[in-house]
Design a protein around this motif. Structure first.
Motif, mmCIF file in Angstrom:
data_model
loop_
_atom_site.group_PDB
_atom_site.id
_atom_site.type_symbol
_atom_site.label_atom_id
_atom_site.label_comp_id
_atom_site.label_asym_id
_atom_site.label_seq_id
_atom_site.Cartn_x
_atom_site.Cartn_y
_atom_site.Cartn_z
ATOM 1 N N GLU A 6 -11.566 89.199 -18.467
ATOM 2 C CA GLU A 6 -12.968 89.437 -18.838
ATOM 3 C C GLU A 6 -13.420 90.819 -18.376
ATOM 4 O OE1 GLU A 6 -15.690 86.207 -18.004
ATOM 5 O OE2 GLU A 6 -14.079 84.763 -18.322
ATOM 6 N N VAL A 7 -13.019 91.201 -17.174
ATOM 7 C CA VAL A 7 -13.363 92.530 -16.655
ATOM 8 C C VAL A 7 -12.696 93.595 -17.520
ATOM 9 C CG1 VAL A 7 -13.143 94.108 -14.686
ATOM 10 C CG2 VAL A 7 -13.706 91.686 -14.292
ATOM 11 N N ALA A 36 -21.459 89.590 -12.625
ATOM 12 C CA ALA A 36 -21.954 88.546 -13.528
ATOM 13 C C ALA A 36 -21.164 87.248 -13.349
ATOM 14 C CB ALA A 36 -21.869 89.010 -14.980
ATOM 15 N N LEU A 37 -19.923 87.374 -12.897
ATOM 16 C CA LEU A 37 -19.070 86.201 -12.719
ATOM 17 C C LEU A 37 -19.338 85.454 -11.405
ATOM 18 C CD1 LEU A 37 -15.760 87.725 -14.089
ATOM 19 C CD2 LEU A 37 -17.125 85.931 -15.156
ATOM 20 N N GLY A 45 -21.736 83.600 -10.392
ATOM 21 C CA GLY A 45 -22.195 82.222 -10.567
ATOM 22 C C GLY A 45 -21.202 81.320 -11.269
ATOM 23 N N ASP A 46 -20.139 81.888 -11.797
ATOM 24 C CA ASP A 46 -19.132 81.129 -12.526
ATOM 25 C C ASP A 46 -18.294 80.292 -11.552
ATOM 26 O OD1 ASP A 46 -16.605 80.524 -13.879
ATOM 27 O OD2 ASP A 46 -17.263 81.925 -15.413
ATOM 28 N N ARG A 47 -18.005 79.046 -11.932
ATOM 29 C CA ARG A 47 -17.191 78.161 -11.076
ATOM 30 C C ARG A 47 -15.846 78.779 -10.741
ATOM 31 N NH1 ARG A 47 -16.542 72.295 -12.892
ATOM 32 N NH2 ARG A 47 -14.974 73.312 -14.124
ATOM 33 N N ARG A 48 -15.265 79.507 -11.690
ATOM 34 C CA ARG A 48 -13.969 80.135 -11.437
ATOM 35 C C ARG A 48 -14.073 81.167 -10.323
ATOM 36 N NH1 ARG A 48 -12.945 82.804 -16.683
ATOM 37 N NH2 ARG A 48 -15.187 82.738 -16.637
ATOM 38 N N HIS A 49 -15.201 81.832 -10.258
ATOM 39 C CA HIS A 49 -15.381 82.848 -9.229
ATOM 40 C C HIS A 49 -15.354 82.245 -7.840
ATOM 41 C CE1 HIS A 49 -17.693 85.451 -6.540
ATOM 42 N NE2 HIS A 49 -16.986 86.378 -7.134
ATOM 43 N N ARG A 50 -15.936 81.067 -7.681
ATOM 44 C CA ARG A 50 -15.941 80.404 -6.380
ATOM 45 C C ARG A 50 -14.523 80.217 -5.863
ATOM 46 N NH1 ARG A 50 -20.275 79.671 -3.021
ATOM 47 N NH2 ARG A 50 -22.071 79.081 -4.225
ATOM 48 N N ALA A 51 -13.605 79.887 -6.750
ATOM 49 C CA ALA A 51 -12.218 79.704 -6.332
ATOM 50 C C ALA A 51 -11.628 81.019 -5.868
ATOM 51 C CB ALA A 51 -11.389 79.131 -7.479
ATOM 52 N N VAL A 52 -11.916 82.093 -6.586
ATOM 53 C CA VAL A 52 -11.375 83.391 -6.215
ATOM 54 C C VAL A 52 -11.966 83.842 -4.883
ATOM 55 C CG1 VAL A 52 -11.194 85.807 -6.908
ATOM 56 C CG2 VAL A 52 -10.875 84.021 -8.602
ATOM 57 N N VAL A 53 -13.257 83.616 -4.679
ATOM 58 C CA VAL A 53 -13.906 83.997 -3.425
ATOM 59 C C VAL A 53 -13.391 83.151 -2.266
ATOM 60 C CG1 VAL A 53 -16.125 84.016 -2.218
ATOM 61 C CG2 VAL A 53 -15.943 84.981 -4.497
ATOM 62 N N ALA A 54 -12.989 81.922 -2.543
ATOM 63 C CA ALA A 54 -12.536 81.029 -1.481
ATOM 64 C C ALA A 54 -11.318 81.556 -0.740
ATOM 65 C CB ALA A 54 -12.229 79.642 -2.052
ATOM 66 N N ILE A 55 -10.621 82.510 -1.317
ATOM 67 C CA ILE A 55 -9.451 83.056 -0.629
ATOM 68 C C ILE A 55 -9.839 83.734 0.670
ATOM 69 C CG2 ILE A 55 -8.124 83.326 -2.739
ATOM 70 C CD1 ILE A 55 -8.711 86.317 -2.604
ATOM 71 N N SER A 56 -11.075 84.146 0.796
ATOM 72 C CA SER A 56 -11.493 84.814 2.025
ATOM 73 C C SER A 56 -11.609 83.826 3.182
ATOM 74 C CB SER A 56 -12.824 85.528 1.805
ATOM 75 O OG SER A 56 -13.834 84.593 1.535
ATOM 76 N N ALA A 57 -11.469 82.559 2.914
ATOM 77 C CA ALA A 57 -11.554 81.564 3.978
ATOM 78 C C ALA A 57 -10.434 81.742 4.998
ATOM 79 C CB ALA A 57 -11.512 80.156 3.390
ATOM 80 N N GLY A 58 -9.358 82.423 4.623
ATOM 81 C CA GLY A 58 -8.317 82.768 5.572
ATOM 82 C C GLY A 58 -7.342 81.660 5.895
ATOM 83 N N GLU A 59 -7.378 80.563 5.174
ATOM 84 C CA GLU A 59 -6.449 79.491 5.500
ATOM 85 C C GLU A 59 -5.207 79.498 4.620
ATOM 86 O OE1 GLU A 59 -7.965 75.561 3.854
ATOM 87 O OE2 GLU A 59 -9.713 76.329 4.892
ATOM 88 N N LEU A 60 -5.011 80.556 3.863
ATOM 89 C CA LEU A 60 -3.820 80.654 3.038
ATOM 90 C C LEU A 60 -2.663 81.198 3.861
ATOM 91 C CD1 LEU A 60 -5.365 82.198 -0.191
ATOM 92 C CD2 LEU A 60 -4.924 79.808 0.320
ATOM 93 N N ASP A 61 -1.453 80.774 3.503
ATOM 94 C CA ASP A 61 -0.298 81.314 4.214
ATOM 95 C C ASP A 61 -0.031 82.748 3.741
ATOM 96 O OD1 ASP A 61 1.258 81.262 1.819
ATOM 97 O OD2 ASP A 61 1.897 79.217 2.231
ATOM 98 N N ALA A 62 0.825 83.444 4.434
ATOM 99 C CA ALA A 62 1.068 84.863 4.165
ATOM 100 C C ALA A 62 1.559 85.090 2.737
ATOM 101 C CB ALA A 62 2.071 85.427 5.170
#
Length: 185
Positions: A69-70, A93-94, A96-113
């Motif tokens: 989209e970008v 613009a994205l 508010g999009d539900r998909r964006h929440r998933a992408v932002v969730a990566i900042s939670a820091g609980e992903l493995d390397a």
């Protein structure tokens, strides 16, 4: 059987998107996923080993769509400045999009390397989109400038998501102004 598993996995990812959109990363729990999909909690573990695995799957699924989209918005823009503005505006613009929440969730820091590296690489592809526009404008260090530009976008995303006092459109306008004109009036 494979079709059923695929449908269940899609249902889990849809439920995860909804949970993230409604309550952020704290809302994304296996009991909540089980409740939303009608599966037993133990069944959720058959599809995903952890919350981080759910987020990784969402990013793998949703980030390419978001990036497309970008990219489409940038390709439709007639000048390098307009491409940069499209890059910023489309990402914001994205928010508010539900998909964006998933992408932002990566900042939670609980992903493995390994997962973080995959996501960093995908994010690098997004940043790479704006490098050509910056080169056209004569930037000496277009890659570095693109990374800093993305930092402005990321800060605007956080401001919007926090429900800042300013309305989202004002934040978007300020972010566009910042990336196109710096701090000059």
């Amino acid at each position: 059987m494979a079709e059923h598993r695929s449908m269940q996995r899609r249902a889990l990812l849809d439920a995860a998107r909804s949970l993230l959109a409604e309550g952020g990363t704290e809302a994304l729990t296996f009991p909540a996923l089980a409740e939303r999909t009608g599966l037993a909690r133990s069944s959720v573990y058959e599809y995903f080993r952890s919350r981080a695995a759910v987020v990784e799957a969402l990013c793998a699924s949703d980030f390419p769509v978001w990036a497309a989209e970008v990219e489409a918005a940038m390709e439709a823009a007639p000048t390098p400045e307009a491409q940069i503005e499209a890059y910023v505006r489309t990402q914001l613009a994205l928010v508010g999009d539900r998909r964006h929440r998933a992408v932002v969730a990566i900042s939670a820091g609980e992903l493995d390397a390994g997962a973080r590296e995959k996501i960093r690489a995908a994010h690098g592809g997004l940043v790479a989109m704006v490098v050509a526009a910056l080169q056209s404008l004569g930037h000496d260090e277009p890659r570095l400038t693109a990374m800093l530009l993305q930092g402005v976008v990321d800060a605007a995303v956080r401001r919007i998501e926090l429900g800042a006092a300013e309305p989202p459109e004002r934040i978007v306008t300020a972010a566009v102004r910042m990336v196109l004109h710096g701090v000059s009036r």
